[in-house]
Design an enzyme around this catalytic site. Structure first.
Site, short mmCIF file in Angstrom:
data_model
loop_
_atom_site.label_atom_id
_atom_site.label_comp_id
_atom_site.label_asym_id
_atom_site.label_seq_id
_atom_site.Cartn_x
_atom_site.Cartn_y
_atom_site.Cartn_z
N GLN A 94 3.53 7.80 1.92
CA GLN A 94 2.81 6.47 2.88
C GLN A 94 2.92 5.53 2.24
O GLN A 94 2.19 4.93 1.41
CB GLN A 94 1.27 7.57 2.98
CG GLN A 94 1.38 9.03 4.25
CD GLN A 94 1.88 8.51 5.54
OE1 GLN A 94 0.94 8.72 5.90
NE2 GLN A 94 2.95 9.26 5.63
N ASN B 247 0.08 5.99 -0.15
CA ASN B 247 -0.12 6.94 -0.01
C ASN B 247 0.17 8.15 -0.45
O ASN B 247 0.77 8.04 -1.50
CB ASN B 247 -2.44 6.83 0.68
CG ASN B 247 -1.98 7.06 1.86
OD1 ASN B 247 -1.60 6.09 3.04
ND2 ASN B 247 -1.48 8.20 2.97
N ASP B 248 -0.38 9.41 0.32
CA ASP B 248 0.39 10.32 -0.06
C ASP B 248 1.81 10.30 -0.59
O ASP B 248 3.09 10.00 0.24
CB ASP B 248 0.13 11.72 1.26
CG ASP B 248 -0.95 11.79 1.53
OD1 ASP B 248 -1.61 10.94 1.05
OD2 ASP B 248 -1.45 12.21 2.39
N ARG C 26 -1.56 17.74 11.27
CA ARG C 26 -0.51 17.08 10.72
C ARG C 26 -0.11 17.35 9.30
O ARG C 26 -0.84 18.33 8.76
CB ARG C 26 -1.13 15.81 9.90
CG ARG C 26 -2.96 15.20 9.52
CD ARG C 26 -3.01 14.00 9.15
NE ARG C 26 -3.91 13.51 8.31
CZ ARG C 26 -5.19 13.44 9.58
NH1 ARG C 26 -5.08 13.71 10.85
NH2 ARG C 26 -6.04 13.87 8.49
N ASP C 27 0.74 16.55 8.50
CA ASP C 27 0.96 17.10 7.72
C ASP C 27 1.84 18.28 7.07
O ASP C 27 2.02 19.21 6.16
CB ASP C 27 0.57 17.15 6.74
CG ASP C 27 -1.13 15.78 6.73
OD1 ASP C 27 -0.08 14.49 6.83
OD2 ASP C 27 -1.98 15.78 6.20
N GLU D 244 -5.93 18.67 4.77
CA GLU D 244 -5.05 17.76 5.64
C GLU D 244 -3.72 17.80 4.33
O GLU D 244 -3.74 19.19 3.16
CB GLU D 244 -5.37 16.69 4.78
CG GLU D 244 -6.29 15.14 5.49
CD GLU D 244 -6.45 14.88 4.77
OE1 GLU D 244 -5.93 13.34 5.90
OE2 GLU D 244 -6.43 14.11 3.88
N TRP E 34 0.91 -1.06 0.12
CA TRP E 34 -0.21 -0.20 0.23
C TRP E 34 0.86 1.14 -0.06
O TRP E 34 1.86 1.39 1.01
CB TRP E 34 -0.85 0.37 1.35
CG TRP E 34 -1.63 1.45 1.85
CD1 TRP E 34 -0.72 2.63 2.34
CD2 TRP E 34 -2.95 1.26 0.62
NE1 TRP E 34 -1.75 3.39 2.08
CE2 TRP E 34 -3.12 2.96 1.55
CE3 TRP E 34 -3.99 0.92 0.51
CZ2 TRP E 34 -4.07 4.05 1.34
CZ3 TRP E 34 -5.17 1.29 0.48
CH2 TRP E 34 -5.21 3.43 0.59
N SER F 235 2.34 11.95 6.92
CA SER F 235 2.87 12.89 5.57
C SER F 235 3.76 14.10 5.83
O SER F 235 3.18 14.34 7.78
CB SER F 235 1.79 13.43 4.78
OG SER F 235 1.27 11.94 4.21
C1 FRU Z 1 -4.17 11.87 3.20
C2 FRU Z 1 -3.70 11.89 4.97
C3 FRU Z 1 -2.22 12.40 5.47
C4 FRU Z 1 -2.19 11.93 6.53
C5 FRU Z 1 -2.04 10.45 5.73
C6 FRU Z 1 -2.07 8.90 6.50
O1 FRU Z 1 -3.93 11.15 2.79
O2 FRU Z 1 -4.66 11.22 5.80
O3 FRU Z 1 -3.33 13.23 6.14
O4 FRU Z 1 -0.37 12.21 7.18
O5 FRU Z 1 -2.79 10.82 4.82
O6 FRU Z 1 -1.61 8.22 6.07
#
Ligand code: FRU
Length: 509
Positions: A87, A70-71, A189-190, A245, A68, A128
């Site tokens: 991520q 993501n970001d 976050r982020d 986010e 998996w 992130s």
């Molecule tokens: C966005 C998010 C971020 C967070 C991350 C967690 O997709 O929700 O805000 O840091 O993914 O995986």
């Protein structure tokens, strides 16, 4: 959207409004002693053999070998290398065990996956964030050290740093973490950090998700931070529908003037389909507060369905290059591919131009794409392509036309040029191929062409499981996932007599 609850040691954590399905693979090898002291061990999944040729495997977009993602995170250009952290779940194909995976590229297109760069610790998952080159050794980790700034997602979300003195391959977490503590806010976050020549210090911007705001902090050394201000847009109701986010802040020239742009990825409230997307605000920054100029917000970076968590690379001089996670929070957990789950978008270069009194954030695919591009040739109905391609269609805006991509299995991706309203309408419905989420099919994905010209040149970047459309000047950009039986390799145009061109884009693996 349902909240996810997952467990870290003895402590239950919630991630509001996120539909990524959680893995429960965290192993607690030691009981928490006091507070959240769990030591986490993540068992990486055994390496799966792959030739990067599975059905739907993107050939010109970054995907991890397996598992998996993501970001995109921590993107930084250093010593001729483009770093892309992201991520990543080292041990499964569902969201969980959030760590920073890592890939590097000499040219933004050919990626080499590197060992995982940051793993969860007693402060929580590694969420992130961003990375900078500390040229002047302001933090004392060494001149030129790469410093990663991320959110530790534990009982609370707090900002932490880690540094690398080997060109971004391995990181040491700073012993004074968290550098920004938090005991009261939910989503917090982020962090995106940038150096400001205007004010001679570092700034950090990050999102307070459910509070629909972002905080700006400043620092001289990346370790000690002072809160400057909180940015929110209460009166622009459309901006406050989801969870904020992955914010970003950078400068761009606008009509000869330096403007600050704040981008906010928002999970919910997107005009096409109501899922996730990227808003932007244009204004000024006085070293403390970002003040958005008055426009009709939300303005959207693109109107396709599958570009989320888009942020820009740091250390790129005057260039602003972004990449996004090619997915949508509405259905990301149902991405049907294996052994990898999700890809990044193609990298794009951003600029600001005026269109009908509004600063339009234009996206063009990064010109580095030339490094995988073949020769142009006239496109015939049988496109004769293999891995991926770029199709260029100059269209007149005096009458409607319909451009359809298809394949032998009968899958179809239809794009209507609505000349009267100067917009594209993409049919990303059930005809495009397979899908595994109720929210996935959408037959009328609309995007304004943002031009007053008589003609527009459409660029289609087509891979095994995605179509990204831009106008040649970037005034429109729309990214969509699709899962056709095989890549679309047929072209049909109705309504206008056009002269499309095509060129192969060679696979990056
Ligand atoms: C966005 C998010 C971020 C967070 C991350 C967690 O997709 O929700 O805000 O840091 O993914 O995986």
């Amino acid at each position: 959207m349902k909240p996810i609850i997952y467990y870290l040691g003895a402590v239950a954590l919630t991630l509001a409004s996120c539909t990524k399905e959680a893995d429960t693979i965290i192993e607690v090898v030691k009981e928490p002693e006091a507070g959240l002291q769990a030591q986490l061990q993540i068992v990486p999944s055994p390496e799966i053999a792959t030739d990067y040729r599975e059905q739907w495997r993107p050939q010109i977009h970054f995907t991890p070998r397996q598992n998996w993602i993501n970001d995109p995170n921590g993107m930084v250009y250093a010593d001729g290398t483009w770093h892309l952290y992201y991520q990543y779940n080292p041990s499964g194909q569902n969201w969980g065990n959030m760590s920073w995976g890592h890939a590097t590229s000499p040219d933004l297109f050919h990626w080499t996956e590197q060992p995982v760069a940051l793993l969860p610790d007693e402060l929580g998952y590694i969420y992130s964030g961003s990375a900078v080159v500390d040229k002047n050794n302001s933090a004392g980790f060494g001149a030129g050290a790469l410093v990663a700034i991320y959110t530790a997602h534990g009982v609370n979300e707090q900002q932490c740093i880690a540094y690398s003195t080997d060109g971004g391959m391995t990181f040491t977490k700073y012993e004074g973490n968290p550098v920004i503590k938090n005991t009261s806010h939910g989503d917090y976050r982020d962090p995106k950090v940038f150096w400001s020549d205007d004010y001679g210090c570092w700034y950090m911007i990050f999102a307070l998700g459910g509070e629909h705001s972002a905080q700006i902090w400043k620092s001289d050394n990346l370790k000690e931070w002072k809160l400057c201000s909180t940015f929110s847009v209460g009166s622009y109701v459309g901006c406050n529908q989801g969870v904020w986010e992955c914010t970003d802040m950078f400068t761009l020239d606008y009509k000869g003037e330096k403007k600050y742009v704040v981008t906010v990825n928002v999970s919910g409230g997107f005009p096409n389909g109501g899922g996730s997307g990227t808003m932007y605000f244009v204004g000024s920054f006085d070293g403390r507060r970002f003040i958005a100029d008055r426009y009709s917000y939300p303005l959207w970076q693109e109107l396709g369905l599958d570009n989320y968590a888009s942020v820009t690379w740091s250390n790129t001089g005057d260039r602003r290059i972004c990449i996004g996670w090619m997915n949508n929070q509405l259905y990301s957990g149902n991405y049907p591919c294996s052994p990898w789950r999700s890809s990044m978008t193609l990298p794009r270069e951003l600029s600001l131009v005026e269109y009908e009194g509004i600063p339009l954030l234009r996206n063009v695919i990064a010109p580095e794409i030339e490094c995988i591009a073949g020769e142009w040739r006239a496109a015939s109905p049988a496109l004769g392509i293999a891995d991926a391609y770029q199709l260029e269609v100059p269209v007149s805006l005096s009458s409607d036309c319909v451009i359809t991509l298809g394949n032998a299995a009968g899958d179809e991706y239809e794009v209507k040029v609505d000349a009267t309203n100067r917009r594209l309408i993409i049919d990303r419905g059930g005809r495009t191929g397979s899908y595994s989420a109720r929210e996935f099919p959408l037959t009328n994905v609309c995007g304004s062409l943002n031009t007053t010209a008589d003609e527009v040149v459409l660029e289609f970047y087509v891979d095994q499981s995605s179509v990204e459309i831009t106008t040649a000047d970037g005034s429109l950009c729309m990214s969509t996932l699709v899962f056709p039986a095989t890549i679309y390799d047929r072209l049909n145009i109705e309504g206008q007599n056009l002269s499309p061109k095509v060129r192969d884009l060679s696979r990056i693996w």
